[in-house]
Structure formats: C-alpha cells, structure tokens
Scaffold this motif. Structure first.
Motif, PDB file in Angstrom:
ATOM      1  N   LEU A 277      31.766  46.782  50.381  1.00 52.47           N
ATOM      2  CA  LEU A 277      32.477  46.108  49.223  1.00 52.47           C
ATOM      3  C   LEU A 277      33.175  45.065  50.583  1.00 52.47           C
ATOM      4  CD1 LEU A 277      33.352  45.330  46.956  1.00 52.47           C
ATOM      5  CD2 LEU A 277      34.704  46.494  46.510  1.00 52.47           C
ATOM      6  N   GLN A 278      33.412  43.886  50.779  1.00 53.26           N
ATOM      7  CA  GLN A 278      34.078  43.342  51.964  1.00 53.26           C
ATOM      8  C   GLN A 278      35.410  42.682  51.122  1.00 53.26           C
ATOM      9  OE1 GLN A 278      32.895  43.521  54.860  1.00 53.26           O
ATOM     10  NE2 GLN A 278      31.402  44.971  55.006  1.00 53.26           N
TER      11      GLN A 278
ATOM     12  N   VAL B 220      39.282  47.850  49.191  1.00 51.16           N
ATOM     13  CA  VAL B 220      38.393  47.405  49.719  1.00 51.16           C
ATOM     14  C   VAL B 220      38.407  49.073  50.914  1.00 51.16           C
ATOM     15  CG1 VAL B 220      36.682  46.688  52.063  1.00 51.16           C
ATOM     16  CG2 VAL B 220      37.428  44.962  49.686  1.00 51.16           C
ATOM     17  N   GLN B 221      39.661  49.160  51.191  1.00 51.87           N
ATOM     18  CA  GLN B 221      39.617  50.349  52.695  1.00 51.87           C
ATOM     19  C   GLN B 221      39.912  51.925  50.911  1.00 51.87           C
ATOM     20  OE1 GLN B 221      41.585  47.583  52.266  1.00 51.87           O
ATOM     21  NE2 GLN B 221      42.076  46.623  53.463  1.00 51.87           N
TER      22      GLN B 221
ATOM     23  N   ASN C 250      38.918  38.172  51.755  1.00 57.16           N
ATOM     24  CA  ASN C 250      39.653  39.307  52.734  1.00 57.16           C
ATOM     25  C   ASN C 250      39.394  40.936  52.057  1.00 57.16           C
ATOM     26  OD1 ASN C 250      42.560  39.457  52.274  1.00 57.16           O
ATOM     27  ND2 ASN C 250      42.241  37.527  53.058  1.00 57.16           N
ATOM     28  N   LYS C 251      40.107  41.484  52.859  1.00 61.11           N
ATOM     29  CA  LYS C 251      39.962  42.885  52.723  1.00 61.11           C
ATOM     30  C   LYS C 251      41.263  42.806  51.655  1.00 61.11           C
ATOM     31  CE  LYS C 251      36.863  45.114  55.423  1.00 61.11           C
ATOM     32  NZ  LYS C 251      36.799  46.554  56.278  1.00 61.11           N
TER      33      LYS C 251
ATOM     34  N   ARG D  58      28.634  47.133  46.561  1.00 59.73           N
ATOM     35  CA  ARG D  58      29.030  45.650  45.802  1.00 59.73           C
ATOM     36  C   ARG D  58      28.159  46.003  44.345  1.00 59.73           C
ATOM     37  NH1 ARG D  58      30.339  40.919  45.986  1.00 59.73           N
ATOM     38  NH2 ARG D  58      31.021  40.771  48.106  1.00 59.73           N
ATOM     39  N   GLU D  59      27.064  47.296  44.721  1.00 64.18           N
ATOM     40  CA  GLU D  59      26.253  47.250  43.783  1.00 64.18           C
ATOM     41  C   GLU D  59      27.261  47.588  42.076  1.00 64.18           C
ATOM     42  OE1 GLU D  59      23.778  45.994  46.942  1.00 64.18           O
ATOM     43  OE2 GLU D  59      25.257  47.625  46.596  1.00 64.18           O
TER      44      GLU D  59
END
Length: 282
Positions: A4-5, A184-185, A233-234, A194-195
C-alpha cells in the motif's frame, strides 16, 4: 501482493430500521445511545462484522467468534500456539502472525499468553493500520421496547406459567455514520497490502451479509453508501478529520423525524485534488 502506497480514509453510511444494531449489556441490552440521544455502534462491534465478512471471503481470521469457528481451537491462546512456532524473537512472532491472519495485519492484536508449562510466555503487541471510530447516528433515535412471551416452559415446573415475560428493544430508524482510516506506515509493518484494502472495501460494502439475528432481522440493517478516499501520498493530502467531515448530512426541509435515508440531504464537500470513490451498498 503489492504494498500500500497511499493513505486511505473511508466513511460508511448504515441504515437501521426496527433493529438493535448494538445492545448494551450494562443497560438491559438496549441499543447504545449517547447522552444526546444519538444512536451508537461500538468500533468493536463493527470490527467483529468485518472479521465475519473476511471469513466468508475465505480469509484466515485470528479472533473468531465461537459460532463461526472454523478450526479445532477453543481459545485465542490455543490458536496462537498451534500456528505460531519456531520463532526467535517478538518481531518474528508478530511477522508470522500478520502473515497468517488478515485481521491481525488489519487491526493489530495483543498476544499475551502463557504456555501450559508456564516456562515460556508470549507478550507481543501488533499495531494495525486500520482504525475505525464508533458509529454515531446522524439524528437522535427513538428506541421502542416490546414485551415478549414464551408459549411453553423451558423446564418442567408445577404451577409455573409458560408465558414467561421478556423484552426486546429496537431502534425505529437511524442513519449511522462509520468513519475509518488506513495508515500506510503501519501497513508497511504488518504487511497490509493493496489487495487487503480491496477486501476491506468489499467487507464494508457487504457488512451485514450473513449477520441476521432475532435482534437484527434480515434487511433491517443495510449499508447505504461507502465513501472511499485514496490520497496521492503516504501521509495524506488532508487530515482524516477534514476528509471525514467533508460528508455533510442534514435533514431535508420539512422533515422533523426521519423515517428513511431519503429524508436526509447528503453532500460531499469538494477537497481539491481528492475525490471519493462512491460505492453503493448491496
């Protein structure tokens, strides 16, 4: 699986009609309410339903309810010790748990168990990337109570009436708002991909599938809409609070007591460079 981004925020609107969405055991199992009379569903209740949906999707879940247990283990400690073996450190233990169970890498988990011989204990904490607020209704809710009877005694008893009294409580109507975010972190640490985010989105869209009970008859609880924001962004282009508050919900003119989701005006305030994906419920 792809990592995941981008930070994700989401809002889920849930309709409740003549159902008890989340009873309070300290208040006779009446539907939970705030001091202002707004209906409430705890974050723990929402996470339980998401875990159930993950199981329906064929995913392995660590915190299983007793009636939905899919393995031979009868406790969390047994499930943990039966699956996590040959680890060399707490970090490796956490990594193995995240790889094994989707709910651990989604919500996190505290592993604090003693082995049977008490020579080796486990004390590992995993912080999950998905945080969920308790759901609150958009307007105060009316709670009705219904007296119920039984037509037959449960146990033989002389002179005892079979019409033992009981009480059911339910919300007449409420539109509830669930808010959540994906960090995200934290996702990088647990391996939440992401899935996995797509599976969570589908679980939210179908939150009340296979969830019917006497307190929540089939069709009495329904996901109206899911709003899903994926930032560029993250850390996110806007704070989660600002994103969640961009959904404005108010009663339409002339409506004093809402009886359906159509009685509300739902507006999405524009956020420059960030538009939500809107997913209709089932």
């Amino acid at each position: 699986m792809s990592s995941l981004q981008n930070k994700i925020d989401f809002v889920v609107l849930v309709k409740v009609a003549n159902a008890n969405p989340n009873g309070d055991p300290l208040n006779g199992n009446r539907p939970r309410t705030t001091y202002t009379g707004h209906g409430e569903i705890s974050d723990v209740c929402v996470k339980r339903k998401i875990r159930n949906r993950f199981q329906d999707m064929g995913e392995e879940v660590f915190v299983q309810s007793q009636e939905r247990c899919t393995d031979e283990y009868t406790s969390l400690s047994e499930r943990a010790s039966g699956n996590i073996k040959n680890y060399k450190s707490g970090d490796e233990y956490a990594q193995l748990a995240c790889e094994k169970w989707i709910d651990v890498r989604t919500f996190g988990q505290v592993f604090a168990f003693k082995s049977k011989d008490k020579k080796e204990s486990v004390s590992v904490g995993v912080r999950g990337p998905v945080s969920i607020h308790q759901a609150v209704s958009c307007s105060p809710v009316d709670i009705n109570s219904m007296q119920i009877t039984k037509s037959v005694n449960s146990e033989p008893a002389e002179g005892k009436s079979s019409d033992t009294m009981g009480t059911k409580h339910f919300v007449e109507f409420g539109l509830y708002k669930i808010k959540g975010s994906i960090n995200v972190q934290m996702a990088e640490k647990t391996g939440f991909s992401r899935e996995d985010a797509e599976k969570l989105k589908e679980a939210l869209r179908t939150l009340f599938v296979n969830d019917a009970s006497s307190a929540r008859p089939d069709g009495s609880m329904e996901v109206v809409r899911v709003y899903w924001w994926e930032h560029s962004n993250k850390i996110g282009q806007y704070s989660a609070a600002k994103v969640h508050d961009s959904i404005k919900i108010s009663l339409k003119d002339g409506i004093l007591i809402p009886a359906s989701a159509e009685d509300y005006e739902i507006t999405v305030l524009p956020l420059e460079g960030l538009n939500p994906e809107v997913i209709m419920g089932m």
